[in-house]
Design a protein around this motif. Sequence first.
Motif, PDB file in Angstrom:
ATOM      1  N   GLU A 137      36.693  -2.816  89.100  1.00  0.00           N
ATOM      2  CA  GLU A 137      36.438  -2.592  87.682  1.00  0.00           C
ATOM      3  C   GLU A 137      36.271  -3.940  87.002  1.00  0.00           C
ATOM      4  O   GLU A 137      37.077  -4.850  87.191  1.00  0.00           O
ATOM      5  CB  GLU A 137      37.584  -1.806  87.043  1.00  0.00           C
ATOM      6  N   TYR A 191      33.346   6.076  84.534  1.00  0.00           N
ATOM      7  CA  TYR A 191      32.712   4.819  84.121  1.00  0.00           C
ATOM      8  C   TYR A 191      31.379   5.074  83.422  1.00  0.00           C
ATOM      9  O   TYR A 191      30.765   6.128  83.580  1.00  0.00           O
ATOM     10  CB  TYR A 191      32.512   3.901  85.339  1.00  0.00           C
ATOM     11  N   LEU A 207      31.892  -0.676  86.589  1.00  0.00           N
ATOM     12  CA  LEU A 207      32.437  -0.650  87.941  1.00  0.00           C
ATOM     13  C   LEU A 207      31.422  -1.216  88.919  1.00  0.00           C
ATOM     14  O   LEU A 207      30.246  -0.845  88.893  1.00  0.00           O
ATOM     15  CB  LEU A 207      32.775   0.801  88.338  1.00  0.00           C
TER      16      LEU A 207
END
Length: 131
Positions: free
Chosen positions: A20, A73, A7
């Motif tokens: 992303e 993430y 990210l």
Amino acid sequence: MKNTKDLGIWMDHQTAHLMEFTTDPIQTTTIDSEFTHEEKEQTLSRSENLMHNKEQHEQAAYYKELGELIRGYDEVILFGPTDAKVELFNFLRKDHRFSAIQIEIEQADKMTVNQQHAFVKAHFSKKLSLR
């Protein structure tokens, strides 16, 4: 080779653009801080101390919201023109839930959406080639 979720976040104290890194075209999600310039002016006219407290409270809520999104993430790059990225990094490092997430910080100027996407692609493509 493990697939990681990456990210990129371009941010300042007012707005964060979350991108992303995928093979698909990058999509941008925008998160805005609740503490706007107008609200700052209004609160400051009443009391500087009140304004400072409200600003700290709203900033913490902004960072907390971003933190909840970051939790999904593996690697995150924070970039932008202000110290907001460093403040968010320090905020996240106080919470053990973020210890497994690799978070990096880079200074960047104001950027168009296309420049932000190119920055994220370049950053994670370089890292991908090193994995």
